[in-house]
Design an enzyme around this catalytic site. Structure first.
Site, short mmCIF file in Angstrom:
data_model
loop_
_atom_site.label_atom_id
_atom_site.label_comp_id
_atom_site.label_asym_id
_atom_site.label_seq_id
_atom_site.Cartn_x
_atom_site.Cartn_y
_atom_site.Cartn_z
CG HIS A 51 -1.94 -1.10 1.18
ND1 HIS A 51 -2.96 -1.21 2.11
CD2 HIS A 51 -2.10 -2.16 0.34
CE1 HIS A 51 -3.69 -2.28 1.83
NE2 HIS A 51 -3.19 -2.86 0.77
CD GLU A 53 -1.04 3.89 4.06
OE1 GLU A 53 -2.15 4.06 4.61
OE2 GLU A 53 -0.89 3.13 3.08
CB CYS A 85 -0.89 0.74 6.17
SG CYS A 85 -0.88 -0.01 4.54
CB ALA A 155 -20.03 8.24 -29.02
CB SER A 169 -23.25 3.80 -34.84
OG SER A 169 -22.77 2.47 -34.78
CB THR A 197 -23.92 -3.31 -28.61
OG1 THR A 197 -24.77 -2.24 -28.18
CG2 THR A 197 -22.59 -2.74 -29.06
CG ASP A 201 -21.90 -1.82 -33.54
OD1 ASP A 201 -22.42 -1.64 -34.65
OD2 ASP A 201 -22.09 -1.08 -32.56
NE ARG A 208 -9.46 -1.81 -31.08
CZ ARG A 208 -10.73 -1.98 -30.67
NH1 ARG A 208 -11.04 -3.01 -29.90
NH2 ARG A 208 -11.65 -1.12 -31.01
CB THR A 303 -33.41 2.81 -21.59
OG1 THR A 303 -33.22 3.68 -22.71
CG2 THR A 303 -34.79 3.05 -20.99
#
Length: 362
Positions: A51, A53, A85, A155, A169, A197, A201, A208, A303
């Site tokens: 961590h 600290e 810690c 987008a 799109s 989707t 697509d 990437r 939605t």
């Protein structure tokens, strides 16, 4: 500026170097000061490693005895993947601890502060608390609401369309915006999309970038388990972890076995026949220690999460295009009048190539 704020600001800057790299641990920064000089700095390493600290103590250029430490989040007091810690601070000889915010995690929740005080160390909290609360919003949501923090990314054209009337799109936004999306994916623990989707697509939903430090879990919401076995998601599942949610009553055991053979995990949650329960989806992701998710989907999934009031932050890339048509980013979000509108707060705009990135909280 007050010296405490200067050093805590530096601790926040250090914490940013761990953003997205140590989940489900919070990304924390620490600064050790002696005689008004910074002698050690650190930030949280990957899950299971040091961590902030401990890193700051290890990197001290001289003895910590009599020094002060500034840390953005209360030091832990329990044994997890690493020792406490708070005990490391006590053993180092540090005399004072200045903390940004206390840790609401029940395993800590004041116990770290108590341990330090009982050891005779001076402790103060509340430095840059508002800024650190925002910085640690993923972690704080995860430990207090028992679900991941949800970023709804979309987008759109200037008139709010996610596709042209012919449903094309690619690409509404510019190259710089698409690059930014990959950076956002890399920070997220999981990326959620819907089967619509995937069918439309055939995305990969991976990061990437050159030498990415992480690939998120890919999550597909697929009520009827219709994910094609020859889709890019399915064919890359041995390399990129993939989780498909489907309905509990969906009778598709043969397809589930086929997906399992490709390295895809299938998880069943309740549905109303067309919508999977978003709260149950998030609950299952919480069990898998997923701290922050980004939704990259069409209007149905967008939605669904907005209707359920389960989106925390909106990230909207707005392109200088007018498309018209009916392909809106979301449809009925259970708002009947202006009084029921989902109000946005803490809105920020920044240029993204030829686009504008709007971020806001719901």
């Amino acid at each position: 500026m007050d010296k405490h704020l200067i050093y805590m600001q530096r601790a926040m800057e250090l914490a940013e170097q761990a953003r997205g790299k140590c989940s489900p641990n919070p990304f924390v920064g620490a600064v050790i000061v002696k005689d008004n000089r910074i002698i050690g700095e650190g930030y949280t390493l990957s899950y299971g490693s040091d961590h902030a600290e401990v890193q700051a103590i290890k990197h001290c250029r001289e003895s910590c005895k009599g020094a002060e430490i500034y840390v953005t989040l209360e030091p832990c007091s329990h044994v997890g993947k690493t020792p406490p810690c708070a005990k490391a601070i006590i053993a180092s000889g540090i005399k004072a601890v200045y903390i940004g915010i206390s840790d609401p995690n029940p395993l800590v929740a004041g116990k770290g502060i108590q341990m330090l005080k009982e050891a005779g160390i001076w402790v103060e909290t509340g430095f840059l608390a508002d800024k650190i609360t925002r910085q640690l919003e993923y972690y704080l949501t995860y430990v207090t609401r028992h679900r991941p923090f949800v970023i709804l990314k979309t987008a759109v054209s200037l008139d709010g369309r996610i596709a042209a009337p012919d449903c094309s799109s690619r690409w509404i936004t510019c190259e710089q915006s698409r690059q930014k999306v990959h950076e956002m994916r890399q920070e997220a623990d999981a990326v959620i999309t819907g089967i619509g989707t995937v069918l439309k697509d055939d995305p990969l939903l991976n990061v990437r970038l050159e030498n990415p430090y992480k690939q998120p879990l890919r999550v597909i919401l697929d009520t009827n388990l219709a994910l094609p076995l020859d889709s890019r998601i399915a064919l890359s599942a041995t390399e990129l972890k993939t989780l498909v949610f489907t309905g509990k009553l969906t009778s598709t055991s043969a397809r589930e076995e086929q997906l399992n053979a490709l390295g895809i995990e299938v998880c069943r949650v309740n549905s109303d026949g067309s919508w999977l329960n978003p709260a149950e989806v998030l609950a299952e992701l919480y069990k898998r220690k997923i701290q922050v998710v980004m939704i990259e989907a069409g209007s149905r999934v967008n939605t669904c999460f907005l209707q359920a009031r389960l989106a925390d932050k909106l990230a909207m890339f707005i392109a200088p295009k007018l498309l018209g048509g009916n392909n809106l980013a979301w449809n009925d979000i259970s708002v009947d009048n202006l009084g029921q509108a989902l109000n946005l707060k803490d809105i920020e705009y920044c240029p993204s190539g030829t686009d504008i990135l709007l971020t806001a909280y719901l």
